[in-house]
Design a protein around this motif. Structure first.
Motif, short mmCIF file in Angstrom:
data_model
loop_
_atom_site.label_atom_id
_atom_site.label_comp_id
_atom_site.label_asym_id
_atom_site.label_seq_id
_atom_site.Cartn_x
_atom_site.Cartn_y
_atom_site.Cartn_z
N THR A 1 -7.67 3.92 -9.24
CA THR A 1 -8.67 2.94 -8.82
C THR A 1 -8.28 1.53 -9.23
OG1 THR A 1 -10.00 3.04 -10.84
CG2 THR A 1 -10.46 4.68 -9.12
N GLU B 1 -10.21 -0.61 -10.77
CA GLU B 1 -10.69 -0.88 -12.11
C GLU B 1 -9.70 -0.42 -13.16
OE1 GLU B 1 -12.40 0.48 -9.70
OE2 GLU B 1 -13.89 -1.09 -9.30
N GLU B 2 -9.10 0.73 -12.95
CA GLU B 2 -8.11 1.25 -13.90
C GLU B 2 -6.88 0.35 -13.97
OE1 GLU B 2 -8.57 6.05 -13.88
OE2 GLU B 2 -8.07 5.13 -11.95
#
Length: 727
Positions: free
Chosen positions: A495, A497-498
């Motif tokens: 993702t 965000e990661e």
């Protein structure tokens, strides 16, 4: 029949305009160092070789004086032209505060170092009063930095004064100062004499570009003849001090200097070396004088003792050798200082909570909608100007078969042929170039692939380290390309965000700035330059665009397209895969809205959420969003491959799929900012049922954003065996 534009044809402002500007800057800094070597070291030695060798070097230095600083300030004015139109808070920090800060810091350093070489013949403060005078009203040998700040203040304050009034007034000041009619202690004379050239760069930039674009071999010889004639006439008549003579000779010198730089830019060996030096003029300018002073202290004795035939040989070539040594040592000192984390010697210290972007401006990590950070059309135009010669001017393609299918002329900007395989190279090159100029030695980036590859390539071109964070399921082709460009590749999660979390941690640990894939004004402006080139190419061909279609990942490319199209009757659409429609949902909600991206063959169009900075541009400028499914993307991929023989990745082919869907005018497929939720039409597309787009748009531009695609996926898409690829 398929037609292509010629990517090597110069633009209206001259395709080599940025290359020649860097070459000219490199030539100017060489002349600055050479002049100081001659007058402050070489002519201090009694060569006594029986030949007028020393006098010849002195004469050469004087002959180049009318060109050196006037050309330098003309270029500085050209680079400052767009900044003059920005607000005081935005332009003040990089253009005024930064130069005054650097002037003060390096004046203190020069004063301390030059005290170690008391016999070195240069202006230096020997008392507190003298130092205060140099800091305020009587600039030192670092007066170029002082002048840049002062000139920018004047150019901005007087920007509404017509050039026909402003330039003659500045020319009169130059003439009076050059004629010795003003009191000019220290380097104040240089301040008075060169203002006109800075203002000319600001106000006559288009004319300068036209001259650069028109330079040919015969015109270079004509400019050289004019410069030679002017110097000869002044020397023969002794009229150099007459009112108005010096500025006229310098104008001729600048015209010749530009012509010479344009021609040198076409010679990769010498032109490339000068251009590389031209992008590093600041460290050379501030460091070379202390280096020269120390070399003079240690070399003047041994040089004086050289006798016999070697003395004549040394007298002949010494200025060249010492100039080369000073340049090399200055750059080495610069690299050493950066390695010692002394970047504050070359730029303003960063403000807390801000990260460095173009021209020293800062962008808050949270407030992306502030006027200081949202780019505008001028920034895209400036980006296109800066990128000319640094990235590929990709061709514009057209296919009658695709035109018939669409019911309109479709012009395709082939950014799949860009360096790095995508238009991401434009934003990355601009952002990384500014970071390199600020003195950073490395960068960090995250993306699904193309932006990471572009940042890696841009960093390698600038001799910087690069760390790029990619998802664990990134296409092997993109991982390999990033590694081959010299980047350290870190695989993290699946993702956005990661990846962002890992990239920020690496940035914090290394001290290297993070170049966001789309939430960065330079990235938006750089990628917008592709759309600007397409718009201008269509206008030159007599087929101006009615609509422009750009695939949407994080939104930087389509935001840049909106800025490029500003002021023209062009409606801009984004294209998103079904289930990856963050921009469409964000426009409906009035704020950036995340989605859980669905599987799609267009892996580059799967960010969780459109960027805040792109959305600040798009919410009031984009006409709508067209959703396409994988079937439509695959069909567009095959059209490009089989009809145009162009290999685009699915994310790039999505642009053509969106254009075909837009032209079909099917209800519910285009959602716009005017309201409505995802999937309900929203008023953003051409209404009226199938075929409505053909009644509204005659010429549609499409940006084919990339071409980095796996070989096995190409085979499956081409043979219609792609089902399940995205799962």
């Amino acid at each position: 029949m398929t037609t292509r534009t010629d990517p090597t044809r110069p633009t209206a402002a001259g395709g080599e305009r940025l290359a020649w500007a860097d070459v000219a800057k490199g030539g100017c800094i060489v002349l600055v160092v050479l002049w100081h070597v001659i007058v402050k070291d070489y002519l201090q030695v009694d060569w006594a070789v029986g030949l007028p060798v020393a006098g010849a070097w002195g004469t050469l230095g004087e002959l180049l004086l009318p060109m050196r600083m006037p050309l330098f300030f003309t270029l500085s004015g050209i680079f400052a032209a767009n900044a003059v139109r920005r607000s005081w808070p935005v332009a003040g920090r990089p253009r005024i505060a930064r130069n005054l800060y650097l002037y003060a810091v390096w004046l203190l350093i020069h004063t301390a170092v030059l005290a170690l070489a008391p016999g070195f013949p240069t202006d230096r403060a020997t008392s507190v009063g003298g130092l205060l005078a140099q800091l305020t009203v009587t600039p030192s040998n670092l007066w170029y930095l002082y002048a840049l700040a002062l000139y920018f203040v004047l150019a901005k304050a007087l920007r509404r004064v017509h050039p026909a009034v402003l330039l003659p007034a500045a020319a009169a000041l130059s003439a009076v100062a050059a004629a010795g009619l003003l009191d000019t202690p220290g380097n104040r004379g240089g301040l008075y004499q060169n203002l006109v050239f800075f203002l000319a760069g600001v106000h006559l930039r288009p004319s300068v570009h036209r001259w650069a674009a028109a330079v040919t071999g015969p015109r270079l010889l004509l400019a050289l003849a004019a410069y030679t004639a002017a110097l000869t006439a002044v020397a023969a008549t002794g009229t150099g001090q007459l009112l108005g003579v010096a500025p006229v000779v310098s104008v001729v010198a600048v015209v010749f200097g530009i012509a010479a730089a344009v021609r040198l830019a076409r010679r990769p060996a010498l032109g490339g070396a000068l251009a590389a030096l031209g992008r590093r003029t600041l460290p050379v300018y501030v460091i070379h004088m202390p280096v020269l002073a120390l070399l003079h202290r240690f070399l003047v004795g041994p040089v004086t003792e050289v006798g016999g035939p070697a003395r004549l040989l040394l007298a002949t070539g010494y200025p060249v050798l010492l100039t080369a040594a000073v340049l090399a040592l200055s750059l080495a000192v610069h690299r050493g200082l950066l390695a010692a984390r002394a970047g504050w010697l070359f730029d303003l210290p960063r403000r807390a909570g801000a990260r460095h972007v173009h021209e020293g401006e800062t962008m808050s990590r949270t407030d992306s909608s502030s006027p200081a950070t949202v780019p505008d059309r001028a920034r895209v135009e400036e980006a296109a100007w800066w990128l000319s010669g640094r990235v590929v001017r990709t061709p514009v393609l057209n296919s009658p078969a695709i035109d018939r299918l669409a019911g309109a002329r479709i012009l395709l900007k082939a950014e799949n042929l860009q360096a790095g395989g995508s238009y991401k190279m434009r934003g990355a090159m601009l952002a990384v170039g500014r970071i390199a100029a600020a003195g950073d030695t490395g960068v960090v980036a995250q993306s699904t692939g193309n932006h990471a590859v572009a940042v890696a390539l841009a960093a390698r071109r600038h001799g910087m380290a690069a760390t790029v964070v990619l998802p664990v399921d990134a296409a092997a082709t993109k991982v390999a390309r990033a590694r081959s460009a010299g980047a350290r590749v870190v695989l993290a999660g699946t993702t956005l965000e990661e990846r962002v979390a890992v990239a920020r941690r690496i940035s914090d640990e290394s001290g290297h700035p993070l170049v966001d894939a789309y939430d960065h004004p330079d990235v938006i402006a750089g990628q917008g330059s592709a759309s600007l080139e397409l718009i201008e190419e269509a206008e030159r061909a007599g087929t101006p665009l009615d609509a422009l279609v750009v695939p949407v990942g994080g939104g930087g490319g389509v935001a840049g397209a909106c800025l490029a199209a500003a002021g023209r009757p062009i409606e801009v659409y984004g294209v998103e895969p079904v289930g990856c429609d963050s921009l469409a949902r964000s426009l409906a909600a009035g704020r950036p809205t995340p989605v859980s991206p669905a599987p799609t063959i267009a892996d580059g169009l799967r960010p969780t959420c459109v960027g805040e900075l792109p959305f600040a541009v798009l919410r009031d400028t984009v006409r709508g969003v067209v959703r396409v499914d994988d079937d439509q993307i695959a069909e567009a991929f095959r059209l490009l491959l089989l009809d145009l023989k162009v290999l685009a990745e699915p994310s790039g082919a999505a642009g053509l799929a969106g254009a075909l869907r837009l032209m079909a005018g099917l209800d519910g497929e285009a959602s716009g900012r005017a309201g409505g939720g995802p999937g309900d039409g929203g008023g953003g597309g051409p209404a009226g049922g199938p075929g409505a787009g053909r009644e509204r748009y005659r010429t549609v531009g499409v940006v084919l954003t990339g071409g980095n695609v796996e070989a096995d996926l190409v085979a499956r898409l081409a043979t219609r065996q792609w089902e399940g690829v995205a799962a």
